[in-house]
Design an enzyme around this catalytic site. Structure first.
Site, PDB file in Angstrom:
ATOM      1  N   LYS A 217       0.559  -0.633   0.095  1.00 26.50           N
ATOM      2  CA  LYS A 217      -0.077   0.040  -0.464  1.00 26.50           C
ATOM      3  C   LYS A 217       1.181   1.666   0.156  1.00 26.50           C
ATOM      4  CE  LYS A 217      -4.831   0.748   0.864  1.00 26.50           C
ATOM      5  NZ  LYS A 217      -5.528  -0.009  -0.211  1.00 26.50           N
TER       6      LYS A 217
ATOM      7  N   GLY B 211     -19.520   6.839  -1.470  1.00 24.26           N
ATOM      8  CA  GLY B 211     -17.743   7.218  -2.280  1.00 24.26           C
ATOM      9  C   GLY B 211     -18.047   6.870  -4.026  1.00 24.26           C
TER      10      GLY B 211
HETATM   11  P1  NAI Z   1     -14.096   7.376  -2.041  1.00 23.56           P
HETATM   12  O1  NAI Z   1     -13.273   8.223  -1.342  1.00 23.56           O
HETATM   13  O2  NAI Z   1     -15.027   7.280  -3.470  1.00 23.56           O
HETATM   14  O3  NAI Z   1     -15.553   7.246  -0.872  1.00 23.56           O
HETATM   15  C1  NAI Z   1     -15.505   7.311   0.386  1.00 23.56           C
HETATM   16  C2  NAI Z   1     -16.745   7.935   0.997  1.00 23.56           C
HETATM   17  O4  NAI Z   1     -16.632   7.919   1.972  1.00 23.56           O
HETATM   18  C3  NAI Z   1     -16.284   9.492   0.500  1.00 23.56           C
HETATM   19  O5  NAI Z   1     -18.180   9.831  -0.240  1.00 23.56           O
HETATM   20  C4  NAI Z   1     -16.209  10.218   1.487  1.00 23.56           C
HETATM   21  O6  NAI Z   1     -16.738  11.999   1.666  1.00 23.56           O
HETATM   22  C5  NAI Z   1     -17.172   9.227   2.756  1.00 23.56           C
HETATM   23  N1  NAI Z   1     -16.762   9.657   4.040  1.00 23.56           N
HETATM   24  C6  NAI Z   1     -15.052   9.419   4.402  1.00 23.56           C
HETATM   25  N2  NAI Z   1     -15.784   9.776   6.116  1.00 23.56           N
HETATM   26  C7  NAI Z   1     -16.556   9.841   6.401  1.00 23.56           C
HETATM   27  C8  NAI Z   1     -17.266   9.266   7.359  1.00 23.56           C
HETATM   28  N3  NAI Z   1     -16.732   9.285   8.725  1.00 23.56           N
HETATM   29  N4  NAI Z   1     -18.700   9.440   7.328  1.00 23.56           N
HETATM   30  C9  NAI Z   1     -19.091   9.044   6.191  1.00 23.56           C
HETATM   31  N5  NAI Z   1     -18.979   9.459   4.988  1.00 23.56           N
HETATM   32  C10 NAI Z   1     -17.307   9.179   4.955  1.00 23.56           C
HETATM   33  O7  NAI Z   1     -13.975   5.726  -1.820  1.00 23.56           O
HETATM   34  P2  NAI Z   1     -14.150   4.641  -2.403  1.00 23.56           P
HETATM   35  O8  NAI Z   1     -13.400   4.535  -3.506  1.00 23.56           O
HETATM   36  O9  NAI Z   1     -15.222   4.414  -2.685  1.00 23.56           O
HETATM   37  O10 NAI Z   1     -13.759   2.942  -1.272  1.00 23.56           O
HETATM   38  C11 NAI Z   1     -14.213   3.300  -0.526  1.00 23.56           C
HETATM   39  C12 NAI Z   1     -14.215   2.180   1.299  1.00 23.56           C
HETATM   40  O11 NAI Z   1     -14.052   1.356   0.633  1.00 23.56           O
HETATM   41  C13 NAI Z   1     -12.440   2.631   1.621  1.00 23.56           C
HETATM   42  O12 NAI Z   1     -12.295   1.965   2.445  1.00 23.56           O
HETATM   43  C14 NAI Z   1     -11.717   1.460   0.269  1.00 23.56           C
HETATM   44  O13 NAI Z   1     -10.402   1.220   0.651  1.00 23.56           O
HETATM   45  C15 NAI Z   1     -12.352   0.670   0.000  1.00 23.56           C
HETATM   46  N6  NAI Z   1     -12.601  -0.465  -1.030  1.00 23.56           N
HETATM   47  C16 NAI Z   1     -12.284   0.075  -2.458  1.00 23.56           C
HETATM   48  C17 NAI Z   1     -11.798   0.111  -3.385  1.00 23.56           C
HETATM   49  C18 NAI Z   1     -12.311   0.263  -4.407  1.00 23.56           C
HETATM   50  O14 NAI Z   1     -12.227  -0.342  -5.681  1.00 23.56           O
HETATM   51  N7  NAI Z   1     -12.355   1.515  -5.228  1.00 23.56           N
HETATM   52  C19 NAI Z   1     -11.410  -1.967  -3.507  1.00 23.56           C
HETATM   53  C20 NAI Z   1     -11.470  -2.321  -1.638  1.00 23.56           C
HETATM   54  C21 NAI Z   1     -11.736  -1.398  -0.612  1.00 23.56           C
END
Ligand code: NAI
Length: 351
Positions: free
Chosen positions: A79, A181
């Protein structure tokens, strides 16, 4: 500059990234096993200090190792964690500097998108190093934004969890989604299509309300989302969502979400078990993204990705059944299974 930490069965190497000219500041953590090179995304986020960023990189790399092992991928876990500068910065210059750091590792680390980074950022990295995925796909090949694959794996795992734990289907159930997100929003659309009622929260209010309108969800504050009346809780924001306090107030009987490192501390797995809440381990259900990324890096076609992602939910089904039969947390059973895969890879090495 790099240093090493010992963690249970393997060693994590942590490479310091520091380029004052571009503002690049962070770490690449690589878990050294016999599975293969370290693969895992690049997070771009604000951290209180360097130690915080380093600890997150190590934790996330460890989770990636278990994830890659259980998904049957020929990669260990890695990472990159980059600290978002407080002052104005040139994004292209920063990701070029990161790309140079990835190039220096010469294939020992393969990067891709994670929280805070985009396909455009990875295209900048690709101008410096070929050890990057999550780029726009070529016809018929795997690639592109991995989020839809992640959302598919989480959704299908949730369906399996609901069938085995709650003995039904998603139609009419309430799912509380924390973070809408890339993955969270896609998951909500799938849940809406399956007839689930949605309660959502996000620190980005505009994003949250736009999605609520689209899928008919109720919106609550980020402080409330974990304690609303729901059948399933889906953490899809950042890590550490499941603290002892959160678990004490959960009404959901099933936890299944995309966020990495959901357990704020290892003891939370036992508390979930005590409360009769079935936790589907994050790194098992959210493997869709790395499955897509690794297929792209290896030059495989999109069909391979579909097959491997379709195998996630049956794996989750086995995990739930084994954990229930043994009266243990699915998190512990999954860790044990992943450790076994890592140990088997070690045994396969020539003496
Ligand atoms: P993203 O950045 O698009 O979405 C994350 C969302 O969470 C954002 O809308 C943000 O405003 C919100 N957020 C942040 N803190 C918050 C809180 N305390 N309460 C509520 N909302 C909050 O990220 P993405 O790609 O959707 O990933 C989400 C999670 O899934 C992350 O932990 C990431 O590591 C994990 N993940 C993502 C993958 C992917 O393919 N994008 C693959 C495997 C895991």
């Amino acid at each position: 500059m790099s240093d090493q930490f010992d963690l249970q069965t393997a060693t994590v190497e942590c490479v310091r990234l520091h380029d004052p000219a571009s503002g690049l500041d962070g770490y690449i953590a690589m878990y050294e096993t016999d599975l293969g090179p370290a693969a895992g995304g690049c997070r771009f986020w604000s951290y209180a200090d360097g130690e915080d960023a380093k600890a997150d990189a190590v934790r996330l790399a460890r989770g990636m190792t278990y994830k890659n092992a259980l998904a049957g991928l020929p990669f260990s876990g890695g990472k990159a964690v980059l600290r978002r500068p407080d002052k104005d910065f040139d994004r292209t210059a920063l990701f070029q500097a990161f790309g140079r750091a990835v190039a220096q590792l010469d294939g020992r680390y393969v990067t891709a998108e994670d929280v805070g980074t985009s396909v455009a950022d990875m295209q900048v990295v690709a101008s410096m190093s070929r050890h990057v995925a999550g780029l726009p796909p070529e016809a018929g090949c795997a690639g592109g934004d991995p989020s839809p694959w992640t959302a598919q794996g989480v959704f299908e795992s949730m369906q399996t969890g609901v069938a085995q734990v709650l003995r039904g289907n998603l139609d009419g159930l309430t799912v509380a989604v924390q973070g809408v997100g890339n993955v969270g929003a896609d998951l909500c659309r799938r849940l809406h299509a399956a007839g689930a009622r949605l309660v959502i929260a996000d620190t980005d209010a505009a994003r949250c309300f736009a999605l609520a309108k689209e899928v008919g969800a109720s919106v609550v504050g980020v402080e409330q989302i974990a304690s609303v009346d729901a059948d399933v809780f889906a953490p899809c924001a950042l890590g550490g969502a499941l603290t002892r306090d959160v678990v004490a107030n959960l009404t959901a009987r099933l936890v299944c979400g995309a966020a990495n490192n959901q357990l704020a501390s290892p003891d939370v797995a036992a508390l979930l078990l005590e409360r009769g809440i079935v936790y589907l381990p994050d790194y098992v259900v959210n493997a869709g993204g790395i499955i897509s990324v690794s297929a792209e890096y290896l030059g495989e076609d999109a069909g391979h990705v579909g097959q491997r992602v379709a195998a996630i939910a049956p794996r989750v089904g086995l995990l739930i059944a084994r954990a229930a039969a043994e009266g243990r947390s699915p998190a512990h059973v999954a860790d044990e299974m992943a450790e076994q895969v890592i140990a088997n890879a070690r045994e396969m090495q020539p003496a």
